[in-house]
Design an enzyme around this catalytic site. Structure first.
Site, short mmCIF file in Angstrom:
data_model
loop_
_atom_site.label_atom_id
_atom_site.label_comp_id
_atom_site.label_asym_id
_atom_site.label_seq_id
_atom_site.Cartn_x
_atom_site.Cartn_y
_atom_site.Cartn_z
N LYS A 1 96.43 56.85 33.65
CA LYS A 1 95.33 55.88 33.73
C LYS A 1 94.26 56.36 34.70
O LYS A 1 93.07 56.11 34.49
CB LYS A 1 95.86 54.51 34.13
N LYS B 1 101.00 58.08 21.76
CA LYS B 1 101.65 56.83 21.34
C LYS B 1 100.58 55.82 20.85
O LYS B 1 99.43 55.85 21.32
CB LYS B 1 102.48 56.23 22.47
N LYS C 1 96.24 50.35 22.23
CA LYS C 1 94.94 49.75 21.96
C LYS C 1 93.81 50.63 22.48
O LYS C 1 92.68 50.55 22.02
CB LYS C 1 94.86 48.36 22.62
P1 AMP Z 1 101.87 46.94 26.72
O1 AMP Z 1 100.98 46.65 25.57
O2 AMP Z 1 101.56 48.25 27.34
O3 AMP Z 1 101.97 45.80 27.68
O4 AMP Z 1 103.32 47.13 26.12
C1 AMP Z 1 104.22 46.09 25.86
C2 AMP Z 1 105.55 46.63 25.38
O5 AMP Z 1 105.38 47.38 24.17
C3 AMP Z 1 106.21 47.59 26.37
O6 AMP Z 1 107.60 47.36 26.38
C4 AMP Z 1 105.89 48.94 25.83
O7 AMP Z 1 106.85 49.91 26.18
C5 AMP Z 1 105.93 48.69 24.32
N1 AMP Z 1 105.06 49.65 23.61
C6 AMP Z 1 103.72 49.78 23.76
N2 AMP Z 1 103.24 50.74 22.94
C7 AMP Z 1 104.31 51.24 22.26
C8 AMP Z 1 104.46 52.25 21.26
N3 AMP Z 1 103.42 52.94 20.78
N4 AMP Z 1 105.71 52.47 20.77
C9 AMP Z 1 106.77 51.76 21.23
N5 AMP Z 1 106.69 50.80 22.16
C10 AMP Z 1 105.49 50.53 22.68
#
Ligand code: AMP
Ligand code: TRP
Length: 333
Positions: free
Chosen positions: A116, A198, A201
């Protein structure tokens, strides 16, 4: 009658736009499963969303949309608590306290901090560095022992365990060491446009599929997903094609994905057909979620009620932990 206490689960999701297939497959499907067997608390972590650039008006709307997406995906407030992080001040209280025992060197080596910091070099601040401390507080304020997340969150849960060990060493046995629960097969869903990264957004709207998206948008994004020029001679599947196969398996099942795998092996596969099948499987599987989202959008009072009830219940648990913590660290009460 013997009653066995259920293990406590905590997990959080940042309200940055809508929930995408990475969140859904990597984390939320596990959240839904664990509701039946564990004592679960799930949070929309709005303070975490403030660690990268954001717009205050959007933050509010995004938190509401994330709540709708979670409920539509099967999170059931009759079975678990669903809270908004900023509505329970014990999270930030504990984060401050944990911050006083967390060495900077532990935080500087966290991979997401480095990522980040590279992405937003003019937005380096204490909140970004302290992100994993707040995440530790989220988990520990409920003394949770299981944390269902995607692969990228593993270092944060490891850091939480280090913080627990240090705290318990300094102030006596207070917190259990939590463990990450990662579903190996779907731990890392890749971006549709840059499949070596990965799904996230931050890579632009063409790179991810939101769980509430309309069929024509889903079709459009899958049809333009990055693949390769055809199965390579060494049989090593490229990340874009592997990602489509994974999505097809998750949403369409084993039979149809094995069929295409066979075609891949004998090199008769046409990626356009693989994409069509994948898009249709996603569209069909997400139909009930789209329907539920529409119903929830029309019922804002229901959302308020759900948030209020969980907030009271979770705040009581968090306060219990904090009373213990304040006494142990010597705060005057
Ligand atoms: P976040 O949107 O970063 O708050 O992610 C919320 C949850 O989704 C967390 O447990 C992340 O590890 C999971 N996550 C986010 N992006 C991915 C992805 N591309 N593949 C698998 N898990 C994800
Ligand atoms: N850091 C997590 C993410 O970006 C979100 C999060 C915040 C979280 N607090 C948490 C996840 C506590 C699990 C437990 O996805």
């Amino acid at each position: 009658m013997i009653t066995v206490e259920k293990e406590r689960v905590f997990s959080g999701m940042r309200p940055t736009g809508r929930m995408h297939l990475g969140n859904y497959l990597g984390a939320v499907q596990n959240w839904v499963r664990m509701q039946d067997t564990h004592d679960c608390i799930y949070a929309i972590v709005d303070y975490h969303a403030m660690t990268t650039p954001y717009d205050p008006e959007e933050l509010n709307a995004d938190a509401r949309n994330m709540l709708i997406d979670l409920l539509a995906s099967g999170i059931d407030p009759e079975k678990c608590m669903l809270v908004v992080q900023s509505q329970i001040p014990q999270h930030t209280e504990l984060a401050w306290i944990l911050g006083t025992i967390t060495p900077l060197s532990w935080l500087e080596r966290v991979p997401t901090y480095k990522e980040k910091a590279d992405m937003h070099p003019d937005y380096l601040h204490l909140g970004l560095l302290g992100y994993p401390v707040l995440m530790s507080a989220d988990i520990l304020v409920y003394r949770a022992t299981r944390v269902p997340v995607g692969d990228d969150q593993k270092p944060h849960v490891e850091l939480t365990r280090e913080i627990v060990r240090r705290f318990n060493h300094l102030f006596g046995e207070t917190f259990p060491e939590p463990q990450a629960r990662i579903r190996r097969e779907t731990a890392r869903i890749m971006s549709l446009t840059e499949p070596e990264k990965k799904m996230s957004k931050s890579l632009g709207p063409q790179s991810y599929i939101g769980i509430g998206e309309e069929p024509e948008d889903i079709r459009g994004k899958i049809m333009s997903a990055v693949t390769d020029a055809g199965p390579p001679a060494d049989g090593q599947m490229s990340p874009g094609v592997a990602n489509l196969f994974l999505l097809l398996e998750c949403f369409g099942g084993d039979d149809i994905s094995s069929e295409f795998e066979q075609q891949y092996e004998d090199r008769s596969i046409r990626y356009v057909q693989l994409k069509e099948a994948t898009a249709e499987a996603i569209i069909e599987s997400l139909a009930p979620i789209r329907k539920k989202r529409r119903e929830l959008l029309e019922n804002p009072q229901l959302l308020e009620r759900i948030m209020e009830r969980s907030r009271e219940e979770a705040a009581a648990l968090a306060e219990e932990t904090m009373q213990d913590v304040r006494a142990r660290i010597g705060l005057l009460r």
